[in-house]
Design a protein around this motif. Structure first.
Motif, PDB file in Angstrom:
ATOM      1  N   LEU A  68     -22.794   6.292 -11.812  1.00 14.92           N
ATOM      2  CA  LEU A  68     -21.735   6.842 -12.652  1.00 14.92           C
ATOM      3  C   LEU A  68     -20.988   5.742 -13.395  1.00 14.92           C
ATOM      4  N   THR A  69     -20.617   6.018 -14.647  1.00 12.94           N
ATOM      5  CA  THR A  69     -19.759   5.089 -15.379  1.00 12.94           C
ATOM      6  C   THR A  69     -18.338   5.240 -14.841  1.00 12.94           C
ATOM      7  N   THR A  70     -17.448   4.338 -15.259  1.00 12.34           N
ATOM      8  CA  THR A  70     -16.074   4.413 -14.758  1.00 12.34           C
ATOM      9  C   THR A  70     -15.393   5.717 -15.165  1.00 12.34           C
ATOM     10  N   ILE A  71     -15.579   6.146 -16.399  1.00 15.04           N
ATOM     11  CA  ILE A  71     -14.932   7.396 -16.832  1.00 15.04           C
ATOM     12  C   ILE A  71     -15.544   8.575 -16.101  1.00 15.04           C
ATOM     13  N   GLU A  72     -16.842   8.520 -15.809  1.00 18.12           N
ATOM     14  CA  GLU A  72     -17.497   9.599 -15.063  1.00 18.12           C
ATOM     15  C   GLU A  72     -16.976   9.661 -13.629  1.00 18.12           C
ATOM     16  N   LYS A  73     -16.713   8.495 -13.035  1.00 18.42           N
ATOM     17  CA  LYS A  73     -16.159   8.479 -11.680  1.00 18.42           C
ATOM     18  C   LYS A  73     -14.794   9.162 -11.651  1.00 18.42           C
ATOM     19  N   ILE A  74     -13.953   8.814 -12.616  1.00 19.77           N
ATOM     20  CA  ILE A  74     -12.616   9.398 -12.658  1.00 19.77           C
ATOM     21  C   ILE A  74     -12.692  10.894 -12.924  1.00 19.77           C
ATOM     22  N   TYR A 118      -6.347   7.690  -2.125  1.00 19.65           N
ATOM     23  CA  TYR A 118      -6.629   8.056  -3.516  1.00 19.65           C
ATOM     24  C   TYR A 118      -6.137   6.975  -4.468  1.00 19.65           C
ATOM     25  N   ALA A 119      -4.968   6.389  -4.175  1.00 26.55           N
ATOM     26  CA  ALA A 119      -4.421   5.325  -5.021  1.00 26.55           C
ATOM     27  C   ALA A 119      -5.366   4.130  -5.042  1.00 26.55           C
ATOM     28  N   GLN A 120      -5.925   3.794  -3.877  1.00 24.89           N
ATOM     29  CA  GLN A 120      -6.872   2.688  -3.801  1.00 24.89           C
ATOM     30  C   GLN A 120      -8.136   2.994  -4.602  1.00 24.89           C
ATOM     31  N   PHE A 121      -8.595   4.228  -4.512  1.00 26.43           N
ATOM     32  CA  PHE A 121      -9.772   4.640  -5.285  1.00 26.43           C
ATOM     33  C   PHE A 121      -9.531   4.451  -6.770  1.00 26.43           C
ATOM     34  N   PHE A 122      -8.413   4.992  -7.268  1.00 24.72           N
ATOM     35  CA  PHE A 122      -8.144   4.895  -8.698  1.00 24.72           C
ATOM     36  C   PHE A 122      -7.874   3.459  -9.131  1.00 24.72           C
ATOM     37  N   ALA A 123      -7.203   2.687  -8.282  1.00 25.67           N
ATOM     38  CA  ALA A 123      -6.956   1.280  -8.609  1.00 25.67           C
ATOM     39  C   ALA A 123      -8.281   0.535  -8.788  1.00 25.67           C
ATOM     40  N   THR A 124      -9.230   0.804  -7.900  1.00 32.75           N
ATOM     41  CA  THR A 124     -10.543   0.143  -7.964  1.00 32.75           C
ATOM     42  C   THR A 124     -11.302   0.545  -9.216  1.00 32.75           C
ATOM     43  N   VAL A 125     -11.362   1.849  -9.479  1.00 30.71           N
ATOM     44  CA  VAL A 125     -12.122   2.334 -10.632  1.00 30.71           C
ATOM     45  C   VAL A 125     -11.458   1.908 -11.940  1.00 30.71           C
ATOM     46  N   LEU A 126     -10.128   1.940 -11.989  1.00 28.62           N
ATOM     47  CA  LEU A 126      -9.432   1.501 -13.194  1.00 28.62           C
ATOM     48  C   LEU A 126      -9.714   0.029 -13.462  1.00 28.62           C
ATOM     49  N   SER A 127      -9.720  -0.790 -12.418  1.00 31.26           N
ATOM     50  CA  SER A 127     -10.020  -2.215 -12.576  1.00 31.26           C
ATOM     51  C   SER A 127     -11.424  -2.416 -13.134  1.00 31.26           C
ATOM     52  N   ASN A 137      -6.098   0.882 -22.298  1.00 26.49           N
ATOM     53  CA  ASN A 137      -4.694   0.924 -21.871  1.00 26.49           C
ATOM     54  C   ASN A 137      -4.589   0.755 -20.358  1.00 26.49           C
ATOM     55  N   LYS A 138      -3.765  -0.169 -19.921  1.00 27.61           N
ATOM     56  CA  LYS A 138      -3.556  -0.350 -18.486  1.00 27.61           C
ATOM     57  C   LYS A 138      -2.477   0.616 -18.007  1.00 27.61           C
ATOM     58  N   VAL A 139      -2.777   1.300 -16.905  1.00 29.05           N
ATOM     59  CA  VAL A 139      -1.833   2.265 -16.339  1.00 29.05           C
ATOM     60  C   VAL A 139      -1.635   1.977 -14.860  1.00 29.05           C
ATOM     61  N   ASP A 140      -0.506   2.388 -14.356  1.00 21.74           N
ATOM     62  CA  ASP A 140      -0.203   2.258 -12.931  1.00 21.74           C
ATOM     63  C   ASP A 140      -0.999   3.329 -12.179  1.00 21.74           C
ATOM     64  N   PRO A 141      -1.853   2.937 -11.211  1.00 18.54           N
ATOM     65  CA  PRO A 141      -2.691   3.937 -10.519  1.00 18.54           C
ATOM     66  C   PRO A 141      -1.893   4.990  -9.766  1.00 18.54           C
ATOM     67  N   VAL A 142      -0.738   4.614  -9.208  1.00 20.11           N
ATOM     68  CA  VAL A 142       0.067   5.592  -8.475  1.00 20.11           C
ATOM     69  C   VAL A 142       0.687   6.599  -9.442  1.00 20.11           C
ATOM     70  N   LEU A 143       1.213   6.114 -10.563  1.00 20.03           N
ATOM     71  CA  LEU A 143       1.785   7.033 -11.551  1.00 20.03           C
ATOM     72  C   LEU A 143       0.697   7.860 -12.229  1.00 20.03           C
ATOM     73  N   PHE A 144      -0.494   7.288 -12.330  1.00 20.36           N
ATOM     74  CA  PHE A 144      -1.625   8.039 -12.870  1.00 20.36           C
ATOM     75  C   PHE A 144      -1.938   9.231 -11.973  1.00 20.36           C
ATOM     76  N   ARG A 192      -8.460  10.578 -20.878  1.00 12.82           N
ATOM     77  CA  ARG A 192      -9.063   9.694 -21.878  1.00 12.82           C
ATOM     78  C   ARG A 192      -8.004   9.105 -22.813  1.00 12.82           C
ATOM     79  N   ASN A 193      -6.997   9.911 -23.124  1.00 15.09           N
ATOM     80  CA  ASN A 193      -5.916   9.421 -23.982  1.00 15.09           C
ATOM     81  C   ASN A 193      -5.056   8.382 -23.266  1.00 15.09           C
ATOM     82  N   ILE A 194      -4.705   8.666 -22.019  1.00 14.77           N
ATOM     83  CA  ILE A 194      -3.889   7.729 -21.249  1.00 14.77           C
ATOM     84  C   ILE A 194      -4.596   6.380 -21.117  1.00 14.77           C
TER      85      ILE A 194
END
Length: 201
Positions: A68-74, A118-127, A137-144, A192-194
């Motif tokens: 999966l690509t990063t966007i597909e994972k999310i 979940y925060a760790q998951f999103f932090a990893t995939v966002l990175s 765009n860089k976003v805070d994983p917890v606020l995401f 995708r916008n965020i």
């Protein structure tokens, strides 16, 4: 037993549901609840562990995927979450109520640990997405997570508002097959916008 308790907690609330109510709904002796769980509070804890372990196992599998690509994972994590809400509406109503009352400390601690996973998951995939240049765009994983789960939970609560606004008759089929699919597409667009993601296709 857990599913019957879940339905009662959703309908009546935790405090208003008695052990007798649960035993009657499940068609079992009250003593069995004490034997297996010890108390109504412990039964609630087991319900949360049962339901939330499914989501945690799912994001672990998604995170470890090389296909999966990063966007597909999310997006797979988001649509999976929406499907769990769609298929277990009673449980997610219980979650909302428990977080509002903040009474069962064991449940709240378990929820907090789950959210951190979940925060760790999103932090990893966002990175991964930043490193590859997929996300601008860089976003805070917890606020995401807050943005996403808040949207999903409000969608669960406001489905009748949506239907009224558009003059739609609410049926279980419409909620399952139409409404939640609209929520999925809406969240994909928001995500995708965020993230500033643009498809190369």
């Amino acid at each position: 037993m857990l599913e019957k308790a879940e339905g009662l907690f959703s309908e009546k609330g935790f405090d208003a549901t008695s052990v007798r109510d649960i035993s009657k709904a499940a068609g079992i002796n009250i003593a069995m609840i004490s034997y297996y769980f010890g108390s109504k509070e412990k039964l609630m804890e087991e319900l949360f562990k049962m339901r939330m372990s499914v989501g945690l196992a799912s994001v672990k599998e998604i995170a470890e995927s090389n296909e999966l690509t990063t966007i597909e994972k999310i997006e797979k994590a988001l649509t999976g979450y929406i499907d769990r809400v769609k298929n277990n509406k009673s449980f997610y109503k219980v979650i909302l109520a428990e977080q509002a009352t903040n009474k069962n400390k064991s449940v709240i601690r378990f929820l907090s640990k789950s959210k951190e996973s979940y925060a760790q998951f999103f932090a990893t995939v966002l990175s991964e997405g930043y490193a590859s240049g997929a996300f601008k765009n860089k976003v805070d994983p917890v606020l995401f997570i807050t943005t996403i789960t808040g949207t999903i939970m409000q969608s669960l609560l406001n489905k009748h508002l949506y239907a009224t606004h558009y003059g739609i008759k609410v049926t279980e089929e419409w909620i399952r097959d139409v409404y939640f699919e609209k929520v999925k597409e809406h969240l994909k667009s928001i995500t995708r916008n965020i993230l500033g993601y643009e498809s190369n296709s």
